[in-house]
Design an enzyme around this catalytic site. Structure first.
Site, mmCIF file in Angstrom:
data_model
loop_
_atom_site.group_PDB
_atom_site.id
_atom_site.type_symbol
_atom_site.label_atom_id
_atom_site.label_comp_id
_atom_site.label_asym_id
_atom_site.label_seq_id
_atom_site.Cartn_x
_atom_site.Cartn_y
_atom_site.Cartn_z
ATOM 1 N N HIS A 60 -2.430 -60.911 -53.940
ATOM 2 C CA HIS A 60 -2.871 -59.551 -54.189
ATOM 3 C C HIS A 60 -2.619 -59.123 -55.630
ATOM 4 O O HIS A 60 -1.733 -59.643 -56.321
ATOM 5 C CB HIS A 60 -2.173 -58.594 -53.217
ATOM 6 C CG HIS A 60 -2.662 -58.740 -51.818
ATOM 7 N ND1 HIS A 60 -2.277 -57.905 -50.787
ATOM 8 C CD2 HIS A 60 -3.524 -59.637 -51.250
ATOM 9 C CE1 HIS A 60 -2.868 -58.271 -49.664
ATOM 10 N NE2 HIS A 60 -3.630 -59.320 -49.924
ATOM 11 N N GLU A 62 -1.286 -56.491 -56.868
ATOM 12 C CA GLU A 62 0.053 -55.973 -57.135
ATOM 13 C C GLU A 62 1.034 -57.098 -57.442
ATOM 14 O O GLU A 62 1.872 -56.991 -58.353
ATOM 15 C CB GLU A 62 0.564 -55.161 -55.943
ATOM 16 C CG GLU A 62 -0.293 -53.951 -55.586
ATOM 17 C CD GLU A 62 -1.316 -54.259 -54.516
ATOM 18 O OE1 GLU A 62 -1.502 -53.428 -53.621
ATOM 19 O OE2 GLU A 62 -1.929 -55.352 -54.575
ATOM 20 N N CYS A 92 -0.623 -53.108 -49.311
ATOM 21 C CA CYS A 92 -0.343 -53.532 -47.938
ATOM 22 C C CYS A 92 1.178 -53.547 -47.754
ATOM 23 O O CYS A 92 1.937 -53.335 -48.705
ATOM 24 C CB CYS A 92 -0.932 -54.916 -47.662
ATOM 25 S SG CYS A 92 -0.107 -56.256 -48.560
ATOM 26 N N CYS A 95 2.985 -56.095 -50.061
ATOM 27 C CA CYS A 95 3.032 -55.661 -51.452
ATOM 28 C C CYS A 95 4.006 -54.501 -51.623
ATOM 29 O O CYS A 95 4.704 -54.408 -52.637
ATOM 30 C CB CYS A 95 1.639 -55.259 -51.935
ATOM 31 S SG CYS A 95 0.520 -56.672 -52.194
#
Length: 235
Positions: A60, A62, A92, A95
């Protein structure tokens, strides 16, 4: 920067800017894309500002940011700075956990997150971890017109004369996300259902009115949705 000519060729951030169509595609709250885009700004104590972007790859967006930040040799745990993220999706739960660990490792770093959409907002694990993020001191807000305009001016390689051509999405869509984010932060069950998750089709909202929710949500937010009418006191 001259609004009539667009971003200057000498602008050091020019090569790091995204194309207008990319910004519109990623941050349109009316579409639920699979991809995630992160625009970020780091303000240092020296008053210097770094701006850049990244997208989800094998992991992801992040996590990509955190790994890049922590891999820089001069970014020691004592570093002091303020970071602002503009995310097309909210983090999410994994993250969110990684962000809290990152901030624990860098206690002098502050983080503000603006999101265009809420990621799988009905999942209790996602909701719980977002609340933990807020409790840990992270500010999370839904992107509104000022944030869209700011991103357009500072992260987008718009054409000459198009500084004011940033996408002005219907405010009701934004307000619906604001309403649901309030529910998440307050620890309330989801009241907003969104169909069309993770597709490029238009999004459909449906609200399930439950009095217990709305008694605890700020009045001005309820009025903005049109669910309730402004209260008028008659003399």
């Amino acid at each position: 920067m001259d609004s009539k000519t667009g971003p200057s060729v000498g602008d050091p951030t020019l090569r790091r800017r995204i194309k207008p169509w990319e910004f519109v595609a990623f941050f349109n709250p009316q579409e639920l894309r699979k991809e995630t885009c992160l625009l970020y700004e780091i303000k240092w104590r020296s008053h210097k500002i770094w701006r850049n972007s990244n997208q989800n790859t094998s992991q992801h967006a992040e996590i990509n940011f955190i790994e890049k930040f922590t891999s820089e040799r001069h970014h020691k745990p004592t570093v002091q700075c303020s970071i602002t993220w503009f995310l097309s999706w909210s983090p999410c739960w994994r993250c969110s956990e990684a962000i809290r660990k990152f901030l624990n490792q860098y206690p002098n770093v502050t983080l503000i997150i603006f999101v265009a959409r809420l990621y799988w907002h009905m999942d209790q694990q996602h909701r719980q971890e977002l609340r933990k993020l807020v409790s840990s001191g992270v500010t999370i807000q839904i992107m509104n017109y000022p944030e869209y305009h700011y991103c357009w001016r500072n992260f987008v390689d718009y054409l000459p004369g198009e500084e004011d051509h940033w996408p002005k999405y219907p405010s009701l869509w934004i307000t619906f996300y604001v309403l649901e984010l309030h529910c998440i932060i307050l620890g309330l069950p989801p009241c907003l259902k969104i169909s069309g998750h993770h597709s490029n089709q238009p999004v459909l909202f449906s609200l399930h009115l439950q009095d217990c929710h709305y008694q605890r949500i700020p009045y001005h937010v309820l009025v903005a949705t049109g669910i309730v009418q402004p209260f008028v006191t008659w003399r």
